[in-house]
Design a protein around this motif. Structure first.
Motif, PDB file in Angstrom:
ATOM      1  N   MET A   1     -48.694 -23.111 -76.956  1.00  0.00           N
ATOM      2  CA  MET A   1     -48.185 -24.446 -76.922  1.00  0.00           C
ATOM      3  C   MET A   1     -47.895 -24.819 -75.391  1.00  0.00           C
ATOM      4  O   MET A   1     -48.038 -25.817 -75.016  1.00  0.00           O
ATOM      5  N   THR A   2     -47.641 -23.780 -74.653  1.00  0.00           N
ATOM      6  CA  THR A   2     -47.404 -24.351 -73.273  1.00  0.00           C
ATOM      7  C   THR A   2     -48.816 -24.430 -72.328  1.00  0.00           C
ATOM      8  O   THR A   2     -48.823 -25.560 -71.602  1.00  0.00           O
ATOM      9  N   GLU A   3     -49.815 -23.869 -72.657  1.00  0.00           N
ATOM     10  CA  GLU A   3     -51.048 -24.240 -72.001  1.00  0.00           C
ATOM     11  C   GLU A   3     -51.535 -25.816 -72.709  1.00  0.00           C
ATOM     12  O   GLU A   3     -52.057 -26.287 -71.764  1.00  0.00           O
ATOM     13  N   ILE A   4     -51.067 -26.023 -73.827  1.00  0.00           N
ATOM     14  CA  ILE A   4     -51.576 -27.492 -74.485  1.00  0.00           C
ATOM     15  C   ILE A   4     -50.628 -28.255 -73.747  1.00  0.00           C
ATOM     16  O   ILE A   4     -51.303 -29.202 -73.319  1.00  0.00           O
ATOM     17  N   ALA A   5     -49.500 -28.073 -73.606  1.00  0.00           N
ATOM     18  CA  ALA A   5     -48.502 -29.134 -72.628  1.00  0.00           C
ATOM     19  C   ALA A   5     -48.985 -29.060 -71.270  1.00  0.00           C
ATOM     20  O   ALA A   5     -49.087 -30.120 -70.583  1.00  0.00           O
ATOM     21  N   LEU A   6     -49.459 -28.031 -70.617  1.00  0.00           N
ATOM     22  CA  LEU A   6     -50.084 -28.131 -69.380  1.00  0.00           C
ATOM     23  C   LEU A   6     -51.141 -29.054 -69.251  1.00  0.00           C
ATOM     24  O   LEU A   6     -51.654 -29.746 -68.404  1.00  0.00           O
ATOM     25  N   GLY A   7     -52.036 -28.822 -70.468  1.00  0.00           N
ATOM     26  CA  GLY A   7     -53.236 -29.676 -70.516  1.00  0.00           C
ATOM     27  C   GLY A   7     -52.795 -31.056 -70.650  1.00  0.00           C
ATOM     28  O   GLY A   7     -53.520 -32.084 -70.255  1.00  0.00           O
ATOM     29  N   TYR A   8     -51.698 -31.332 -71.322  1.00  0.00           N
ATOM     30  CA  TYR A   8     -51.400 -32.734 -71.217  1.00  0.00           C
ATOM     31  C   TYR A   8     -50.845 -33.471 -69.914  1.00  0.00           C
ATOM     32  O   TYR A   8     -51.199 -34.668 -69.745  1.00  0.00           O
ATOM     33  N   ILE A   9     -50.338 -32.603 -69.287  1.00  0.00           N
ATOM     34  CA  ILE A   9     -50.131 -32.721 -67.699  1.00  0.00           C
ATOM     35  C   ILE A   9     -51.262 -33.371 -66.901  1.00  0.00           C
ATOM     36  O   ILE A   9     -51.516 -34.386 -66.254  1.00  0.00           O
ATOM     37  N   ALA A  10     -52.290 -32.306 -67.315  1.00  0.00           N
ATOM     38  CA  ALA A  10     -53.725 -32.906 -66.649  1.00  0.00           C
ATOM     39  C   ALA A  10     -54.288 -33.887 -67.139  1.00  0.00           C
ATOM     40  O   ALA A  10     -54.864 -35.055 -66.348  1.00  0.00           O
ATOM     41  N   GLN A  11     -54.174 -34.411 -68.509  1.00  0.00           N
ATOM     42  CA  GLN A  11     -54.559 -35.613 -69.139  1.00  0.00           C
ATOM     43  C   GLN A  11     -53.693 -36.692 -68.234  1.00  0.00           C
ATOM     44  O   GLN A  11     -54.431 -37.774 -68.153  1.00  0.00           O
TER      45      GLN A  11
ATOM     46  N   TRP B   1     -42.656 -33.086 -64.278  1.00  0.00           N
ATOM     47  CA  TRP B   1     -42.957 -32.854 -65.732  1.00  0.00           C
ATOM     48  C   TRP B   1     -43.550 -31.445 -65.917  1.00  0.00           C
ATOM     49  O   TRP B   1     -43.106 -30.916 -67.078  1.00  0.00           O
ATOM     50  N   THR B   2     -44.301 -31.140 -64.799  1.00  0.00           N
ATOM     51  CA  THR B   2     -44.768 -29.724 -64.734  1.00  0.00           C
ATOM     52  C   THR B   2     -43.742 -28.743 -64.959  1.00  0.00           C
ATOM     53  O   THR B   2     -43.617 -27.697 -65.494  1.00  0.00           O
ATOM     54  N   ALA B   3     -42.589 -28.803 -64.102  1.00  0.00           N
ATOM     55  CA  ALA B   3     -41.568 -27.849 -64.092  1.00  0.00           C
ATOM     56  C   ALA B   3     -40.907 -27.679 -65.281  1.00  0.00           C
ATOM     57  O   ALA B   3     -40.749 -26.497 -65.692  1.00  0.00           O
ATOM     58  N   MET B   4     -40.730 -28.632 -65.949  1.00  0.00           N
ATOM     59  CA  MET B   4     -40.204 -28.952 -67.502  1.00  0.00           C
ATOM     60  C   MET B   4     -41.115 -27.873 -68.444  1.00  0.00           C
ATOM     61  O   MET B   4     -40.638 -27.112 -69.101  1.00  0.00           O
ATOM     62  N   VAL B   5     -42.430 -28.452 -68.344  1.00  0.00           N
ATOM     63  CA  VAL B   5     -43.358 -27.312 -69.251  1.00  0.00           C
ATOM     64  C   VAL B   5     -43.329 -25.888 -68.908  1.00  0.00           C
ATOM     65  O   VAL B   5     -43.177 -25.183 -69.672  1.00  0.00           O
ATOM     66  N   LEU B   6     -43.230 -25.571 -67.662  1.00  0.00           N
ATOM     67  CA  LEU B   6     -43.246 -24.153 -67.291  1.00  0.00           C
ATOM     68  C   LEU B   6     -41.833 -23.568 -67.343  1.00  0.00           C
ATOM     69  O   LEU B   6     -41.770 -22.169 -67.481  1.00  0.00           O
ATOM     70  N   SER B   7     -40.853 -24.354 -67.606  1.00  0.00           N
ATOM     71  CA  SER B   7     -39.446 -23.713 -67.836  1.00  0.00           C
ATOM     72  C   SER B   7     -39.194 -23.437 -69.483  1.00  0.00           C
ATOM     73  O   SER B   7     -38.222 -23.149 -69.592  1.00  0.00           O
TER      74      SER B   7
ATOM     75  N   ALA C   1     -57.933 -31.208 -83.524  1.00  0.00           N
ATOM     76  CA  ALA C   1     -57.493 -32.600 -82.996  1.00  0.00           C
ATOM     77  C   ALA C   1     -56.174 -32.762 -83.315  1.00  0.00           C
ATOM     78  O   ALA C   1     -55.578 -33.637 -82.491  1.00  0.00           O
ATOM     79  N   LYS C   2     -55.563 -32.363 -84.023  1.00  0.00           N
ATOM     80  CA  LYS C   2     -54.206 -32.734 -84.438  1.00  0.00           C
ATOM     81  C   LYS C   2     -53.272 -32.138 -83.471  1.00  0.00           C
ATOM     82  O   LYS C   2     -52.187 -32.637 -83.321  1.00  0.00           O
ATOM     83  N   ILE C   3     -53.584 -30.752 -82.854  1.00  0.00           N
ATOM     84  CA  ILE C   3     -52.714 -30.149 -81.810  1.00  0.00           C
ATOM     85  C   ILE C   3     -53.150 -30.898 -80.486  1.00  0.00           C
ATOM     86  O   ILE C   3     -52.278 -31.133 -79.602  1.00  0.00           O
ATOM     87  N   GLN C   4     -54.457 -31.029 -80.152  1.00  0.00           N
ATOM     88  CA  GLN C   4     -54.977 -31.502 -78.825  1.00  0.00           C
ATOM     89  C   GLN C   4     -54.958 -32.815 -78.615  1.00  0.00           C
ATOM     90  O   GLN C   4     -54.691 -33.210 -77.539  1.00  0.00           O
ATOM     91  N   GLY C   5     -55.094 -33.801 -79.767  1.00  0.00           N
ATOM     92  CA  GLY C   5     -54.902 -35.160 -79.612  1.00  0.00           C
ATOM     93  C   GLY C   5     -56.077 -35.836 -79.349  1.00  0.00           C
ATOM     94  O   GLY C   5     -57.064 -35.319 -79.203  1.00  0.00           O
ATOM     95  N   ASP C   6     -56.038 -37.264 -79.371  1.00  0.00           N
ATOM     96  CA  ASP C   6     -57.007 -38.062 -79.224  1.00  0.00           C
ATOM     97  C   ASP C   6     -57.613 -38.223 -77.900  1.00  0.00           C
ATOM     98  O   ASP C   6     -58.934 -38.223 -77.875  1.00  0.00           O
TER      99      ASP C   6
END
Length: 137
Positions: free
Chosen positions: A1-11, A37-43, A123-128
Protein backbone atom coordinates in the motif's frame (compact mmCIF):
# COMPACT_ATOMS: atom_id res chain seq x y z
CA UNK A 1 0.00 0.00 0.00
CA UNK A 2 2.94 2.33 0.63
CA UNK A 3 4.07 1.83 -2.97
CA UNK A 4 0.58 2.64 -4.19
CA UNK A 5 0.48 5.75 -2.00
CA UNK A 6 3.83 6.87 -3.44
CA UNK A 7 2.32 6.29 -6.88
CA UNK A 8 -0.47 8.66 -5.89
CA UNK A 9 2.16 11.29 -5.04
CA UNK A 10 3.60 10.88 -8.55
CA UNK A 11 0.10 11.15 -10.00
CA UNK A 12 -0.54 14.34 -8.03
CA UNK A 13 2.71 15.79 -9.39
CA UNK A 14 1.65 14.98 -12.96
CA UNK A 15 -1.86 16.30 -12.41
CA UNK A 16 -0.44 19.54 -11.00
CA UNK A 17 1.48 19.95 -14.26
CA UNK A 18 -1.71 19.34 -16.24
CA UNK A 19 -3.70 21.73 -14.05
CA UNK A 20 -1.09 24.43 -14.52
CA UNK A 21 -0.95 23.94 -18.29
CA UNK A 22 -4.72 23.87 -18.81
CA UNK A 23 -5.87 26.58 -16.39
CA UNK A 24 -4.63 29.84 -14.95
CA UNK A 25 -4.33 28.31 -11.46
CA UNK A 26 -0.97 28.83 -9.79
CA UNK A 27 0.05 25.45 -8.35
CA UNK A 28 3.35 26.47 -6.74
CA UNK A 29 2.00 26.24 -3.18
CA UNK A 30 0.70 22.72 -3.85
CA UNK A 31 4.09 21.73 -5.28
CA UNK A 32 5.75 22.98 -2.10
CA UNK A 33 3.59 20.54 -0.14
CA UNK A 34 4.66 17.48 -2.16
CA UNK A 35 7.67 16.74 0.09
CA UNK A 36 5.40 16.93 3.13
CA UNK A 37 2.87 14.55 1.62
CA UNK A 38 5.70 12.21 0.65
CA UNK A 39 7.05 12.35 4.22
CA UNK A 40 3.65 11.32 5.50
CA UNK A 41 3.50 8.31 3.19
CA UNK A 42 7.04 7.26 4.05
CA UNK A 43 6.46 7.59 7.80
CA UNK A 44 3.50 5.21 7.74
CA UNK A 45 5.12 2.38 9.70
CA UNK A 46 6.04 4.84 12.44
CA UNK A 47 2.58 6.33 12.51
CA UNK A 48 1.33 9.12 10.29
CA UNK A 49 0.95 11.44 13.27
CA UNK A 50 4.74 11.38 13.77
CA UNK A 51 5.52 12.90 10.39
CA UNK A 52 6.84 16.26 11.55
CA UNK A 53 6.33 18.09 8.28
CA UNK A 54 2.75 16.91 7.83
CA UNK A 55 0.62 19.31 9.79
CA UNK A 56 -2.77 20.96 9.57
CA UNK A 57 -1.66 23.21 6.73
CA UNK A 58 -0.56 20.26 4.58
CA UNK A 59 -3.86 18.52 5.21
CA UNK A 60 -5.77 21.66 4.22
CA UNK A 61 -3.74 22.00 1.03
CA UNK A 62 -4.41 18.36 0.14
CA UNK A 63 -8.10 18.77 0.90
CA UNK A 64 -8.24 21.93 -1.24
CA UNK A 65 -6.39 20.30 -4.12
CA UNK A 66 -8.67 17.29 -4.49
CA UNK A 67 -11.63 19.08 -6.11
CA UNK A 68 -9.30 20.97 -8.44
CA UNK A 69 -7.94 17.68 -9.79
CA UNK A 70 -11.25 15.82 -9.99
CA UNK A 71 -12.11 17.09 -13.46
CA UNK A 72 -8.75 16.05 -14.88
CA UNK A 73 -9.25 12.31 -14.37
CA UNK A 74 -12.18 10.55 -15.99
CA UNK A 75 -14.21 8.29 -13.73
CA UNK A 76 -14.97 4.74 -14.79
CA UNK A 77 -17.94 2.65 -13.80
CA UNK A 78 -17.74 -1.08 -13.15
CA UNK A 79 -19.30 -1.57 -16.59
CA UNK A 80 -16.63 0.61 -18.20
CA UNK A 81 -13.92 -1.42 -16.50
CA UNK A 82 -15.48 -4.70 -17.61
CA UNK A 83 -15.76 -3.41 -21.19
CA UNK A 84 -12.10 -2.36 -21.23
CA UNK A 85 -11.09 -5.76 -19.82
CA UNK A 86 -13.09 -7.56 -22.50
CA UNK A 87 -11.52 -5.40 -25.20
CA UNK A 88 -8.04 -6.18 -23.93
CA UNK A 89 -8.79 -9.90 -23.92
CA UNK A 90 -10.01 -9.57 -27.50
CA UNK A 91 -6.76 -7.79 -28.43
CA UNK A 92 -4.73 -10.61 -26.88
CA UNK A 93 -6.72 -13.15 -28.87
CA UNK A 94 -6.17 -11.22 -32.11
CA UNK A 95 -2.47 -10.82 -31.38
CA UNK A 96 -2.04 -14.54 -30.73
CA UNK A 97 -3.51 -15.30 -34.17
CA UNK A 98 -1.55 -12.62 -36.04
CA UNK A 99 1.54 -14.12 -37.64
CA UNK A 100 2.53 -11.26 -39.93
CA UNK A 101 4.05 -8.97 -37.29
CA UNK A 102 7.56 -9.33 -36.00
CA UNK A 103 8.28 -11.16 -32.76
CA UNK A 104 9.71 -7.98 -31.22
CA UNK A 105 6.56 -6.00 -31.99
CA UNK A 106 4.39 -8.84 -30.69
CA UNK A 107 6.33 -8.90 -27.41
CA UNK A 108 6.03 -5.12 -27.08
CA UNK A 109 2.28 -5.23 -27.73
CA UNK A 110 1.83 -8.14 -25.32
CA UNK A 111 3.61 -6.14 -22.61
CA UNK A 112 1.37 -3.12 -23.24
CA UNK A 113 -1.82 -5.16 -23.25
CA UNK A 114 -0.83 -7.17 -20.18
CA UNK A 115 0.04 -3.97 -18.32
CA UNK A 116 -3.35 -2.54 -19.22
CA UNK A 117 -5.02 -5.78 -18.08
CA UNK A 118 -3.16 -5.53 -14.74
CA UNK A 119 -4.36 -1.94 -14.31
CA UNK A 120 -7.94 -2.97 -15.12
CA UNK A 121 -7.80 -5.90 -12.71
CA UNK A 122 -6.41 -3.64 -10.00
CA UNK A 123 -8.57 -0.59 -10.81
CA UNK A 124 -10.28 -0.53 -7.43
CA UNK A 125 -6.91 -0.15 -5.71
CA UNK A 126 -4.95 1.82 -8.30
CA UNK A 127 -7.76 4.21 -9.14
CA UNK A 128 -9.08 5.87 -12.25
CA UNK A 129 -5.86 7.77 -13.04
CA UNK A 130 -3.91 4.61 -13.86
CA UNK A 131 -6.86 3.18 -15.78
CA UNK A 132 -7.22 6.37 -17.82
CA UNK A 133 -3.51 6.33 -18.59
CA UNK A 134 -3.57 2.65 -19.61
CA UNK A 135 -6.58 3.14 -21.85
CA UNK A 136 -5.52 6.39 -23.51
CA UNK A 137 -1.70 6.25 -23.55
Amino acid sequence: MTEIALGYIAQIRELLDTLEQTTSINVDEFRRELPNWTAMVLSYDNGWNKAKQFGETSLRFLNTLAPLLDGLVPEFTDEDIAEVGAGLTELLDLLSKKTTISRQLAIYLLNLINHAKWVVADAKIQGDFQLARAVTA
